[in-house]
Design an enzyme around this catalytic site. Sequence first.
Site, PDB file in Angstrom:
ATOM      1  CG  HIS A  15      16.228  45.129  33.765  1.00 38.01           C
ATOM      2  ND1 HIS A  15      16.077  43.843  34.215  1.00 38.01           N
ATOM      3  CD2 HIS A  15      16.825  45.797  34.781  1.00 38.01           C
ATOM      4  CE1 HIS A  15      16.573  43.730  35.440  1.00 38.01           C
ATOM      5  NE2 HIS A  15      17.044  44.914  35.801  1.00 38.01           N
ATOM      6  NE  ARG A  58      14.091  38.688  33.803  1.00 40.97           N
ATOM      7  CZ  ARG A  58      14.260  39.574  34.783  1.00 40.97           C
ATOM      8  NH1 ARG A  58      15.019  39.294  35.832  1.00 40.97           N
ATOM      9  NH2 ARG A  58      13.669  40.741  34.735  1.00 40.97           N
ATOM     10  CE1 TYR A  80      18.519  40.028  44.269  1.00 46.23           C
ATOM     11  CE2 TYR A  80      16.415  40.911  43.521  1.00 46.23           C
ATOM     12  CZ  TYR A  80      17.678  40.412  43.246  1.00 46.23           C
ATOM     13  OH  TYR A  80      18.092  40.290  41.944  1.00 46.23           O
ATOM     14  CD  GLU A 131      13.401  44.591  40.458  1.00 44.19           C
ATOM     15  OE1 GLU A 131      13.924  45.698  40.660  1.00 44.19           O
ATOM     16  OE2 GLU A 131      13.906  43.526  40.855  1.00 44.19           O
ATOM     17  CD  GLU A 153      16.271  40.657  38.898  1.00 41.06           C
ATOM     18  OE1 GLU A 153      16.646  41.212  39.952  1.00 41.06           O
ATOM     19  OE2 GLU A 153      15.977  41.286  37.871  1.00 41.06           O
ATOM     20  CG  ASN A 185      12.913  40.174  40.005  1.00 40.02           C
ATOM     21  OD1 ASN A 185      12.762  39.120  39.375  1.00 40.02           O
ATOM     22  ND2 ASN A 185      13.300  41.298  39.428  1.00 40.02           N
TER      23      ASN A 185
HETATM   24  O1  IFM Z   1      20.633  44.556  39.943  1.00 39.70           O
HETATM   25  C1  IFM Z   1      19.287  44.603  40.302  1.00 39.70           C
HETATM   26  C2  IFM Z   1      18.416  44.298  39.096  1.00 39.70           C
HETATM   27  O2  IFM Z   1      18.674  45.166  38.046  1.00 39.70           O
HETATM   28  C3  IFM Z   1      16.962  44.408  39.469  1.00 39.70           C
HETATM   29  N1  IFM Z   1      16.657  43.636  40.633  1.00 39.70           N
HETATM   30  C4  IFM Z   1      17.517  43.781  41.784  1.00 39.70           C
HETATM   31  C5  IFM Z   1      18.970  43.622  41.373  1.00 39.70           C
HETATM   32  C6  IFM Z   1      19.873  43.774  42.604  1.00 39.70           C
HETATM   33  O3  IFM Z   1      19.711  45.025  43.184  1.00 39.70           O
END
Ligand code: IFM
Length: 451
Positions: free
Chosen positions: A119, A75, A301, A164, A356, A299
């Site tokens: 992005h 991606r 985290y 995002e 992500e 995404n």
């Molecule tokens: O690096 C970023 C990415 O551009 C978008 N999602 C989170 C990642 C880590 O912060």
Amino acid sequence: MGRFPASFTWGTSTSAYQIEGAFDEDGKGPSIWDEFVRRPGTIVDGSTGDVACDHYHRWAQDVRLLAELGVDAYRFSVSWPRVIPDGRGQTNPAGVGFYDRLVDALLDVGVEPVVTLYHWDLPLALAERGGWPSRDTAEVFARYASVMADALGDRVRRWITINEPWVVAERGYVYGDKAPGRRNDGPAALATAHHLLLGHGLATEAIAAERPEAQVGITLNLSPVVAASNHPLDIEAARRLDGDLNRWYLDPLYGRGYPDDVVADRRADRWLGAGGLDAFVRPHDMETIAAPTGFLGVNYYERTIARDPATPVPPEVVADDAARTAMGWESYPDGLRELLGRLRDDYGPSSILVTENGASYPDGPGPDGRIHDERRSRFIDEHIDAVGAAIAEGVPVDGYFVWSLLDNFEWAFGYTQRFGIVWVDFATLERIPKDSYVRYRDRIAAERRTR
Ligand code: IFM
């Protein structure tokens, strides 16, 4: 093992501004990030993405790294000002040519290109005409989507419109730590969020018009929100945060319009004025935004723990002693399983791609020249397990992409945060696969054997 279907997509992700460099080469126009990084104090190490990983020149080497990793898909994002320098006018053939060659090279080694259109690197010329708070940007975004679908759509099957939108809207217009760096402008953030969703809907239509067989989705940064305790104030804080981060985007995408409780919050904090949503929502917008998509990009985290500062009781949910990445983010793999289950229960997407997931750790080359980033390897393994658990619970997850292939320009953190499974020496631009690259490669191979 054995939980991932044969059609499951194993991948890794990057984005244009974070890796390409070549910020003004071959006719590329400036983006809002080219301007933002030049404002003193915006980037912690004073760096820019002018060179980044120099992927624009070293892409063939990066494609080899992907081939050796054994992923099904890669991606990457297209830099809008590289292909349409002012965002709305002439197409730049050299810019399109770069992505054209990249797509061919990926297909030559059996890696599917999954293309993100936005992005965060908005053409500066569009920002000068109002940027995302202006409706016009959504309309020209759809035109850009159509240009790219025409150029690459014979070989690219899966497209991500926007990456995002929460980050673009709130970090760009409220927190101000990301381009265009405006602070405390709630009304602009809300208009931006709406125009990003509208742009997604219009681009989905534009791509379908060029390539009816394409699968189009949007990628959201989502996080399960838990109240720090059972105290009503913490529960209310969790409702607000979940509304702001998750439901404000998911509800309209799945045909429910903007959530009433969050609209009320926004009136109370004056992000919405007397006219309410009419400030930016026009007839049929909500239908455009809710157009069926091929997949939802997620995404993930970390989870979010909601605590009202006035809560008198100690928190029951504590993250302070949890394993944390170099970003200070809690490593909480089960949050991904919970999030995926909630998406199935509340929204019923036909397909989900985890577009992500990854972690920043500083580990660099040791005396043996290798990078023993055990914490990242474990982070990725545990999150893959969480995806497997969600699939076992019936969630339609069809892919998992590690963020990121390469250490890269981490926005306001410059080069101080490393998310890559490949080490990049930013002085020499040499690439060295980390142990996590080897572990991910082996994990993919092992999962394939159990299919
Ligand atoms: O690096 C970023 C990415 O551009 C978008 N999602 C989170 C990642 C880590 O912060």
